[in-house]
Design a protein around this motif. Structure first.
Motif, PDB file in Angstrom:
ATOM      1  N   ASP A  49     -16.624   8.908   1.274  1.00 32.49           N
ATOM      2  CA  ASP A  49     -16.527   9.268   2.682  1.00 32.49           C
ATOM      3  C   ASP A  49     -17.825   9.100   3.456  1.00 32.49           C
ATOM      4  OD1 ASP A  49     -17.799  11.443   1.494  1.00 32.49           O
ATOM      5  OD2 ASP A  49     -16.703  12.949   2.655  1.00 32.49           O
ATOM      6  N   ASP A  50     -18.925   8.754   2.782  1.00 30.48           N
ATOM      7  CA  ASP A  50     -20.151   8.425   3.507  1.00 30.48           C
ATOM      8  C   ASP A  50     -20.283   6.927   3.740  1.00 30.48           C
ATOM      9  OD1 ASP A  50     -20.551   7.741   0.854  1.00 30.48           O
ATOM     10  OD2 ASP A  50     -22.646   8.366   0.810  1.00 30.48           O
ATOM     11  N   GLY A  51     -19.275   6.154   3.348  1.00 29.81           N
ATOM     12  CA  GLY A  51     -19.289   4.717   3.557  1.00 29.81           C
ATOM     13  C   GLY A  51     -19.615   3.894   2.329  1.00 29.81           C
ATOM     14  N   LEU A  52     -20.060   4.533   1.226  1.00 28.70           N
ATOM     15  CA  LEU A  52     -20.366   3.793   0.010  1.00 28.70           C
ATOM     16  C   LEU A  52     -19.099   3.168  -0.564  1.00 28.70           C
ATOM     17  CD1 LEU A  52     -22.494   3.073  -2.214  1.00 28.70           C
ATOM     18  CD2 LEU A  52     -21.713   5.135  -3.412  1.00 28.70           C
ATOM     19  N   VAL A  53     -19.190   1.888  -0.924  1.00 27.02           N
ATOM     20  CA  VAL A  53     -18.055   1.169  -1.501  1.00 27.02           C
ATOM     21  C   VAL A  53     -18.484   0.574  -2.840  1.00 27.02           C
ATOM     22  CG1 VAL A  53     -16.451  -0.761  -1.223  1.00 27.02           C
ATOM     23  CG2 VAL A  53     -17.080   0.639   0.755  1.00 27.02           C
ATOM     24  N   ASN A  54     -17.690   0.813  -3.864  1.00 22.75           N
ATOM     25  CA  ASN A  54     -17.905   0.235  -5.186  1.00 22.75           C
ATOM     26  C   ASN A  54     -16.620  -0.432  -5.646  1.00 22.75           C
ATOM     27  OD1 ASN A  54     -20.622   0.812  -5.978  1.00 22.75           O
ATOM     28  ND2 ASN A  54     -20.060   2.974  -6.168  1.00 22.75           N
ATOM     29  N   GLY A  55     -16.774  -1.382  -6.547  1.00 20.35           N
ATOM     30  CA  GLY A  55     -15.611  -2.038  -7.135  1.00 20.35           C
ATOM     31  C   GLY A  55     -15.741  -2.070  -8.636  1.00 20.35           C
ATOM     32  N   ASP A  63     -31.372   7.796  -7.336  1.00 14.26           N
ATOM     33  CA  ASP A  63     -30.942   6.893  -6.258  1.00 14.26           C
ATOM     34  C   ASP A  63     -30.675   7.717  -4.998  1.00 14.26           C
ATOM     35  OD1 ASP A  63     -29.599   5.179  -4.510  1.00 14.26           O
ATOM     36  OD2 ASP A  63     -28.508   4.171  -6.117  1.00 14.26           O
ATOM     37  N   PRO A  64     -31.398   7.447  -3.895  1.00 14.65           N
ATOM     38  CA  PRO A  64     -31.210   8.260  -2.689  1.00 14.65           C
ATOM     39  C   PRO A  64     -29.797   8.163  -2.108  1.00 14.65           C
ATOM     40  CG  PRO A  64     -32.629   6.363  -2.246  1.00 14.65           C
ATOM     41  CD  PRO A  64     -32.467   6.439  -3.723  1.00 14.65           C
ATOM     42  N   VAL A  65     -29.081   7.082  -2.401  1.00 13.28           N
ATOM     43  CA  VAL A  65     -27.698   6.986  -1.934  1.00 13.28           C
ATOM     44  C   VAL A  65     -26.867   8.129  -2.516  1.00 13.28           C
ATOM     45  CG1 VAL A  65     -25.586   5.589  -2.051  1.00 13.28           C
ATOM     46  CG2 VAL A  65     -27.776   4.493  -1.555  1.00 13.28           C
ATOM     47  N   HIS A  66     -27.176   8.509  -3.769  1.00 14.30           N
ATOM     48  CA  HIS A  66     -26.421   9.575  -4.422  1.00 14.30           C
ATOM     49  C   HIS A  66     -27.065  10.944  -4.223  1.00 14.30           C
ATOM     50  CE1 HIS A  66     -23.805   6.627  -6.122  1.00 14.30           C
ATOM     51  NE2 HIS A  66     -24.797   6.016  -6.727  1.00 14.30           N
ATOM     52  N   THR A  67     -28.384  11.032  -4.344  1.00 13.95           N
ATOM     53  CA  THR A  67     -29.031  12.332  -4.155  1.00 13.95           C
ATOM     54  C   THR A  67     -28.839  12.833  -2.723  1.00 13.95           C
ATOM     55  OG1 THR A  67     -31.166  11.275  -3.689  1.00 13.95           O
ATOM     56  CG2 THR A  67     -30.723  11.908  -5.977  1.00 13.95           C
ATOM     57  N   GLY A  68     -28.860  11.909  -1.763  1.00 11.67           N
ATOM     58  CA  GLY A  68     -28.607  12.290  -0.378  1.00 11.67           C
ATOM     59  C   GLY A  68     -27.187  12.799  -0.188  1.00 11.67           C
ATOM     60  N   TYR A  69     -26.241  12.187  -0.883  1.00 13.10           N
ATOM     61  CA  TYR A  69     -24.852  12.634  -0.801  1.00 13.10           C
ATOM     62  C   TYR A  69     -24.699  14.027  -1.398  1.00 13.10           C
ATOM     63  CZ  TYR A  69     -19.732  12.380  -1.130  1.00 13.10           C
ATOM     64  OH  TYR A  69     -18.372  12.615  -0.996  1.00 13.10           O
ATOM     65  N   HIS A  70     -25.400  14.275  -2.515  1.00  4.61           N
ATOM     66  CA  HIS A  70     -25.345  15.605  -3.124  1.00  4.61           C
ATOM     67  C   HIS A  70     -25.840  16.669  -2.141  1.00  4.61           C
ATOM     68  CE1 HIS A  70     -25.913  13.424  -7.250  1.00  4.61           C
ATOM     69  NE2 HIS A  70     -24.680  13.312  -6.804  1.00  4.61           N
ATOM     70  N   GLU A  71     -26.962  16.376  -1.482  1.00  6.72           N
ATOM     71  CA  GLU A  71     -27.511  17.342  -0.525  1.00  6.72           C
ATOM     72  C   GLU A  71     -26.575  17.525   0.664  1.00  6.72           C
ATOM     73  OE1 GLU A  71     -30.017  19.408  -0.869  1.00  6.72           O
ATOM     74  OE2 GLU A  71     -30.099  18.612  -2.912  1.00  6.72           O
ATOM     75  N   ARG A  72     -25.982  16.448   1.135  1.00  2.18           N
ATOM     76  CA  ARG A  72     -25.021  16.531   2.244  1.00  2.18           C
ATOM     77  C   ARG A  72     -23.853  17.432   1.867  1.00  2.18           C
ATOM     78  NH1 ARG A  72     -20.483  12.980   3.051  1.00  2.18           N
ATOM     79  NH2 ARG A  72     -19.778  12.899   5.222  1.00  2.18           N
TER      80      ARG A  72
END
Length: 246
Positions: free
Chosen positions: A33-39, A172-181
């Motif tokens: 939901d923060d826009g991250l896309v994985n396949g 990885d700030p993409v994930h650590t930032g999501y955790h904090e959010r």
């Protein structure tokens, strides 16, 4: 998606084509939901035991009695147990996945949620939440009801064997930032809000929990279950065994 992966792997059924005769890779798209896309390739849903991760083998070695494989998918775990003579039921909310499981030979399959199944009279000795399906706890709000439904389906001495992943080893700030959010919003750090996509299809948004062992222990407190054992040999992955309180 699972039907297409099965068709590509076996030649049974129509295969998605890349503008010609070559089969198109079957990729599961996971959107956060923060826009991250994985396949990720969807073929792993069909993996035979020789391609499993070590923790899957250790999990199935722990089963006893009648087994409910929750999120059976394409039946990789259920098929193996069935071949070993273990009474196993596969449960899933995907009718398409259940059709693939049935075509592959899984005999006992149920369409529905854990809550819906708990309303019946079936009872089990082992519940499997493999393939990271500990995530079905969703978060603090959903976990008590989910665990209560499992207890309603349980025989005395029952156990839950669940595969989880500790999300907090990353820098990885993409994930650590999501955790904090998440924490700022009153959610667990690894409480994911996801939707899955494949070709023209997509799910609704849903919660899926990736939690530490300490967080799992907190979620289990006050439920009919206790955290009896944790296998962390394949960190950050772990196997958690819950047993029914007496």
């Amino acid at each position: 998606m699972i039907r297409d992966a099965y068709a590509v792997a076996t030649g049974i059924g129509p295969r998605p084509l890349a503008g010609g005769r070559l089969p198109r890779p079957v990729i599961e798209i996971i959107e956060r939901d923060d826009g991250l896309v994985n396949g990720a390739p969807a073929g792993h849903y069909l993996d035979p035991p020789e391609h499993w991760q070590p923790h899957d083998h250790r999990a199935v070695a722990r089963v006893h009695g009648a087994v409910l494989d929750i999120g059976v998918g394409a039946g990789r775990i259920a098929l193996h147990l069935q071949e070993q003579g273990v009474p196993v039921t596969g449960l899933d909310v995907s009718a398409g996945a259940l059709r693939v499981s049935r075509h592959r030979g899984v005999r006992d399959l149920v369409y529905g949620t854990v809550d819906e199944h708990a309303a019946g009279d079936r009872r089990y000795d082992t519940f499997l939440l493999l393939g990271n399906n500990l995530g079905l706890l969703e978060g603090r709000e959903r976990a008590p009801a989910f665990l209560a439904a499992l207890a309603a389906l349980a025989r005395p001495g029952a156990q839950v064997i669940a595969h989880g992943t500790d999300p907090y080893g990353t820098t990885d700030p993409v994930h650590t930032g999501y955790h904090e959010r998440n924490r700022r919003r009153g959610r667990l750090g690894g409480q994911l809000r996801l939707r899955l996509r494949y070709r023209l299809l997509g799910t609704e948004w849903f919660d899926y929990l990736v939690c530490s062992v300490d967080e799992l222990a907190e979620l289990v407190q006050g439920t009919p279950w206790r955290l009896a054992d944790v296998d962390e040999h394949d960190r950050p992955y772990y196997l958690a065994t819950l047993t029914l309180r007496r």
